[in-house]
Design a protein around this motif. Structure first.
Motif, PDB file in Angstrom:
ATOM      1  N   GLU A 191      31.642 -40.679  24.008  1.00 53.42           N
ATOM      2  CA  GLU A 191      32.642 -40.644  25.072  1.00 53.42           C
ATOM      3  C   GLU A 191      33.028 -39.186  25.314  1.00 53.42           C
ATOM      4  OE1 GLU A 191      33.452 -43.231  26.720  1.00 53.42           O
ATOM      5  OE2 GLU A 191      32.851 -44.915  25.432  1.00 53.42           O
ATOM      6  N   ASN A 213      33.593 -27.710  31.123  1.00 52.26           N
ATOM      7  CA  ASN A 213      33.820 -28.894  31.951  1.00 52.26           C
ATOM      8  C   ASN A 213      32.691 -29.889  31.699  1.00 52.26           C
ATOM      9  OD1 ASN A 213      31.542 -28.165  33.719  1.00 52.26           O
ATOM     10  ND2 ASN A 213      32.914 -26.574  34.513  1.00 52.26           N
ATOM     11  N   GLU A 214      32.837 -31.075  32.271  1.00 50.18           N
ATOM     12  CA  GLU A 214      31.856 -32.134  32.029  1.00 50.18           C
ATOM     13  C   GLU A 214      30.475 -31.760  32.554  1.00 50.18           C
ATOM     14  OE1 GLU A 214      32.940 -36.063  33.080  1.00 50.18           O
ATOM     15  OE2 GLU A 214      34.832 -36.049  31.983  1.00 50.18           O
ATOM     16  N   SER A 225      39.108 -34.248  24.934  1.00 46.85           N
ATOM     17  CA  SER A 225      40.543 -34.384  24.711  1.00 46.85           C
ATOM     18  C   SER A 225      40.945 -34.045  23.280  1.00 46.85           C
ATOM     19  CB  SER A 225      40.981 -35.822  25.028  1.00 46.85           C
ATOM     20  OG  SER A 225      40.765 -36.145  26.375  1.00 46.85           O
ATOM     21  N   ARG A 273      38.424 -47.710  32.667  1.00 47.76           N
ATOM     22  CA  ARG A 273      37.488 -47.084  33.604  1.00 47.76           C
ATOM     23  C   ARG A 273      36.489 -48.101  34.131  1.00 47.76           C
ATOM     24  NH1 ARG A 273      32.461 -44.900  33.886  1.00 47.76           N
ATOM     25  NH2 ARG A 273      31.933 -45.471  31.739  1.00 47.76           N
ATOM     26  N   HIS A 326      46.365 -39.830  27.976  1.00 47.05           N
ATOM     27  CA  HIS A 326      45.740 -38.567  27.590  1.00 47.05           C
ATOM     28  C   HIS A 326      46.226 -38.198  26.198  1.00 47.05           C
ATOM     29  CE1 HIS A 326      49.671 -37.202  29.144  1.00 47.05           C
ATOM     30  NE2 HIS A 326      49.535 -36.196  28.298  1.00 47.05           N
ATOM     31  N   ASP A 361      34.968 -37.754  27.489  1.00 47.02           N
ATOM     32  CA  ASP A 361      36.393 -37.474  27.673  1.00 47.02           C
ATOM     33  C   ASP A 361      37.122 -37.477  26.336  1.00 47.02           C
ATOM     34  OD1 ASP A 361      36.052 -40.160  27.313  1.00 47.02           O
ATOM     35  OD2 ASP A 361      37.461 -40.788  28.881  1.00 47.02           O
ATOM     36  N   GLU A 362      36.667 -38.286  25.384  1.00 45.05           N
ATOM     37  CA  GLU A 362      37.264 -38.297  24.049  1.00 45.05           C
ATOM     38  C   GLU A 362      36.983 -36.980  23.325  1.00 45.05           C
ATOM     39  OE1 GLU A 362      37.825 -41.777  20.973  1.00 45.05           O
ATOM     40  OE2 GLU A 362      35.704 -41.226  21.063  1.00 45.05           O
TER      41      GLU A 362
END
Length: 512
Positions: A467, A496-497, A473, A204, A247, A469-470
């Protein structure tokens, strides 16, 4: 004479450490006024290459050209004279000195410091204003956040007239917000004509911040590409030599009985400031509970209290039995004996003894286990070394040499040693703090798979990561921490974020 359009050209650089070939016939050219990424797995040779450029190591073969001129760089002073500055992954600052004192350290104008300090104060003000590097010159470094300490390192390089700035894993210890600010600083440096080299394994960052990228694998340079002509998937395949899953592939959780129950957990620091404010939750077998939040909001204290290394009040039960939160029974060994494993956030302070070998670090905390004992009086060092070799193979620790001290491994490989030790101990509950901080893309994929495998084997996992996204996921449930409190629980499939980001800022949500 090389092409003066390039700030740096390295030709045929090779470097070996005994039997380990860290760099092999490396060629790279970095155009002036660009941000250039160098990526690769841990142990690929990135840091070694830049340490040669900065004069920490002497290459066995090859040539260095700076602005088209062949340049000898026998030490870091020669690198500084050539206009090169370097910000290391683990900062080189004197903690009990002020920012200003750190800036001039080694660059004093003479024996009288007042003149140097006055000159540096003015230069620091100018640099801070020009590059958005706001920092209090009179603050003690030990009182600064990690992000501000990094700014001090950048200011040190700029004060020494660096035109080429090398940053080694620059966001490895930064929050997402601090990382975003760093990228703004780097873009400002580029606009002023500076050349920036980023050593990283985070795709990223490469896609967001760089103009060009060079990819290393196992000590060799495997390719150079323009960032706008590549993709994360292509870079990952170049780094690892195979297709990489970007992912997390996991099935539904089959959560069982409650294993860990936390009620009204509170922690005060040495100054009697409350850092954990009545946290309560349950953790079940076969699930991953992710704790999201900006660093410094109580996550570290939560892990420390549950891991037995921080005094706390409240009530914690493991499989129905009370766990001591203070006194003789509240320690790491007692927690391990009870079935709690702990991958700490700070691998170098809490996870390893840096001067000890890899095989000694693998045994730490588990040295009383029967498999490590020759008899009642003597440990079986050969068995520990053999076990370390097996763990190094399983977790792809590079180089796979159990007799190397922990400090000789890259940050990511140090993390693999800690992860291997704790995951292979077969705990009922695993506390995980920042599992992939400073870890490369291939190892991230592997560690994520191991976390999922532990969950599927019925283990209860508490995961803390900055993180987002970590967290999204890996987690089966997400709790958000702000100012020492849990702001609420969310289902990863339905949040969601943006929603989590608001909770992380304490903007919405009811305290849970």
């Amino acid at each position: 004479m090389a092409d003066p359009a390039f700030a740096i050209e390295l030709k045929g650089i090779s470097k070996a450490f005994g039997p380990v070939q860290a760099n092999k016939d490396i060629n790279i050219a970095v155009p002036k006024g660009t941000i250039h990424g160098i990526i690769g797995e841990n142990g690929a040779g990135k840091s070694t290459l830049m340490s040669i450029l900065y004069g920490f190591y002497k290459a066995d073969a090859g040539e260095i050209f700076i602005n088209g001129r062949l340049t000898a760089i026998p030490d870091s002073q020669a690198a500084i004279r050539a206009g090169i500055g370097m910000v290391f992954q683990h900062f080189k600052l004197v903690q009990n000195f002020t920012v200003l004192e750190n800036i001039i350290l080694g660059a004093e104008d003479g024996p009288l410091l007042n003149t140097s300090l006055a000159k540096a104060r003015k230069a620091l003000a100018d640099l801070s204003r020009e590059y958005e590097l706001d920092v209090d010159p009179d603050a003690l470094v030990e009182d600064l956040s990690v992000g501000h300490q990094q700014r001090v390192e950048i200011l040190k390089a700029l004060y020494r007239q660096a035109d080429i700035l090398i940053l080694d894993e620059p966001t490895g210890v930064l929050t997402p917000a601090e990382a975003d600010h760093l990228f703004r600083i780097l873009r400002g440096l580029k606009e002023q004509g500076k050349t920036v080299i980023i050593i990283t394994h985070k795709l990223r960052e490469i896609m967001e911040a760089t103009d060009n990228v060079s990819v290393m694998r196992r000590g060799t340079m495997v390719g150079h590409v323009s960032t706008d002509e590549t993709s994360p998937e292509a870079l990952a395949e170049m780094m690892v030599g195979r297709k990489v899953l970007l992912h997390v592939d996991k099935g539904d959780a089959h959560a069982g009985e409650t294993v860990l129950k936390v009620e009204d957990l509170r922690v005060r620091d040495d100054a009697r400031v409350e850092r954990l404010k009545g946290v309560s939750f349950e953790l079940r077998a076969g699930e991953i509970l992710g704790i999201a939040g900006v660093a410094g909001n109580g996550q570290s204290e939560l892990l420390a209290a549950l891991g037995g290394i921080q005094r706390a009040t409240g009530k914690v039960t493991l499989k129905g039995a009370d766990l001591p939160l203070s006194g003789a029974g509240a320690n790491g060994r007692a927690r391990r004996d009870a079935g709690i494993g702990h991958i700490p956030e700070d691998r170098q302070t809490l996870g390893l003894i840096m001067d000890f070998t890899a095989w000694e670090n693998i045994a730490f905390g588990y040295h009383n286990e029967p498999k490590y004992q020759k008899n009642a009086l003597v440990m079986d060092n050969a068995a520990i070394r053999a076990d370390t070799e097996a763990k190094m193979a399983t977790f792809d620790v590079r180089p796979p040499i159990p007799t190397l001290p922990a400090k000789s491994f890259s940050g990511g490989n140090q993390q693999k040693i800690v992860v291997a030790r704790e995951m292979e101990s077969d705990p009922d509950v695993l506390l995980i703090g920042q599992p992939t901080r400073g870890v490369d893309i291939g190892a991230i994929e592997f560690i994520h798979k191991q976390i999922i495998a532990l969950r599927d084997a019925g283990k209860a996992i508490l995961l803390v990561s900055v993180e987002l996204d970590e967290i999204m996921s890996l987690s089966d449930r997400i709790a958000v921490m702000f100012d020492g409190r849990l702001m609420g629980f969310r289902d990863p499939a339905s949040t969601n974020e943006r929603e989590l980001g608001l909770l992380m800022a304490g903007i919405t949500g009811e305290a849970a």
